[in-house]
Design a protein around this motif. Structure first.
Motif, short mmCIF file in Angstrom:
data_model
loop_
_atom_site.label_atom_id
_atom_site.label_comp_id
_atom_site.label_asym_id
_atom_site.label_seq_id
_atom_site.Cartn_x
_atom_site.Cartn_y
_atom_site.Cartn_z
N CYS A 54 42.32 36.78 44.51
CA CYS A 54 42.22 38.18 44.37
C CYS A 54 42.45 38.88 45.76
N ARG A 55 42.36 40.22 45.68
CA ARG A 55 42.57 41.09 46.91
C ARG A 55 41.76 40.65 48.08
N ALA A 98 48.47 41.27 45.28
CA ALA A 98 47.81 41.66 46.48
C ALA A 98 48.57 41.26 47.91
N GLN A 100 47.24 40.82 50.67
CA GLN A 100 45.90 39.75 51.30
C GLN A 100 46.08 38.60 50.77
#
Length: 304
Positions: A54-55, A98, A100
Motif C-alpha cells: 500500500c501507499r 504508489a 512509496q
C-alpha cells in the motif's frame, strides 16, 4: 528449516560470491536483454508475486498487513535459499501504483544479494515503477543466464483487471524464441496474468485474452520449458506438451481455488523457487510461511 532438496547451503555472502552475479545490459535491434553471470551450472531463481504494498507502510489488504507478510516471506526465502542467482517480481507489486510502495519494495528486495527483475500487473502503474526502480532492479524484456533465456512479457491493460499481450508483445515473444533456438537456449516465459483457465470462475474472466495466439507461438519452439505467472494468488503446476504451467501464491492474501465468486483463502503467504538446469530440466516448488499467524477477512466479497 533445512534447505530444499538439491540445493546445497553455502556460507555467508562474500564480495567474491557477489561478483559472480553481475548484470550487463545489452540492447538488440528488437529489445533489451540483461545478462546475468551465474557461477554454477544451475540458475537458481526465486519468484515473489502480488505483494500489493500500500501507499503507507502497514497498509492492509483484506485485513492483512502486506508489508509484514512480504517481510515474513523474505525471511523464509533467506532461511531456505541462500544461493539465489536472480529474483523475479511478477506484478501487482503496489496495490494502487504508489511511488512509496515501489520504494519500500526496493528496500525489501535489497536484502537479497542478487538482482531483481520486475513486471507490472493490473494494480501497478508502470511509469511509477520505472521512476522508482532502485539499484539492482530492472524492467527488462529478457534475461540471459547460463544457457537459459527468461522472457518477461507485459500482460497489463492499463485501467483493466484482465490481461492481454497484444501484437507487440506476441511479436517480441516470437523473435526472442527464434533467437533462443538459434543460440540453443532453453526458455522460461513470464507474465503477470494467467494464460490458461484455472477452474476459478471469477478469475477465469481475467485470463489473457489472446492466449490462443500466445500458445500458437510457444508450440513452435521445443526449447520452451515453462510459463510462470502471478495474479491468481494460488498455486498451479500443470504440464502442457512438455511445458510446465506455473501459477504462484501471493506474498499476502490467497484466493480460494475453485470458487465461482471472489473468496479469500486461509492458506498462508508464500513464494516459488525454480532451478533451471543446464540440460533443460526445470525443478520448482512452493514454500509458505507456516510459523506466523496472519489476519485475513475471509468474508469479504472482493477488494478491487
Amino acid at each position: 528449516m533445512a534447505a530444499r532438496p538439491g540445493i546445497s547451503r553455502c556460507p555467508a555472502w562474500t564480495s567474491e560470491r557477489r561478483s559472480g552475479h553481475t548484470v550487463s545490459d545489452v540492447t538488440s535491434q528488437q529489445h533489451s536483454i540483461a545478462q546475468v553471470d551465474v557461477p554454477g551450472d544451475v540458475v537458481r531463481v526465486v519468484q515473489l508475486t502480488d505483494t500489493h504494498l500500500c501507499r503507507d507502510r502497514g497498509g492492509t489488504l483484506l485485513g492483512m498487513d502486506t508489508d509484514h507478510s512480504l517481510q515474513m516471506v523474505i525471511d523464509r526465502v533467506l532461511r531456505e535459499c541462500d544461493d539465489i542467482d536472480l529474483l523475479l517480481c511478477t506484478g501487482d507489486l503496489a496495490d494502487n501504483g504508489a511511488a512509496q510502495a515501489y520504494r519500500r519494495l526496493g528496500e525489501y528486495v535489497a536484502r537479497f544479494d542478487c538482482d531483481s527483475f520486475w513486471l507490472p500487473g493490473n494494480h501497478d502503474v508502470r511509469s511509477q515503477m520505472v521512476a522508482e526502480l532502485p539499484g539492482g532492479a530492472y524492467l527488462c524484456e529478457e534475461i540471459r543466464a547460463a544457457n537459459w533465456q527468461i522472457v518477461m512479457l507485459d500482460s497489463q491493460i492499463p485501467g483493466e483487471v484482465g490481461g492481454e499481450l497484444g501484437a507487440r508483445e506476441l511479436e517480441r515473444l516470437d523473435l526472442a524464441l527464434q533467437a533462443a533456438r538459434e543460440e540453443q537456449l532453453y526458455s522460461l516465459v513470464c507474465l503477470h496474468h494467467h494464460p490458461v483457465p484455472i477452474d476459478t470462475r471469477w478469475l477465469d474472466e481475467q485470463v489473457v485474452a489472446d492466449r490462443a495466439a500466445f500458445f500458437e507461438i510457444l508450440d513452435g519452439y521445443s526449447g520452451v520449458r515453462g510459463v510462470l505467472w502471478g495474479h491468481i494468488h494460488q498455486e498451479i503446476d500443470r504440464p502442457r506438451d512438455g511445458v510446465r504451467l506455473l501459477g504462484s501464491p501471493s506474498t499476502c492474501v490467497q484466493f480460494r481455488p475453485g470458487s465461482d465468486t471472489f473468496r479469500a483463502d486461509d492458506r498462508p503467504p508464500g513464494y516459488r523457487w525454480l532451478e533451471l538446469h543446464r540440460d533443460g530440466r526445470l525443478r520448482t516448488g512452493v514454500s509458505r510461511v507456516t510459523d506466523v499467524a496472519f489476519t485475513v477477512d475471509l468474508e469479504s466479497g472482493g477488494y478491487l
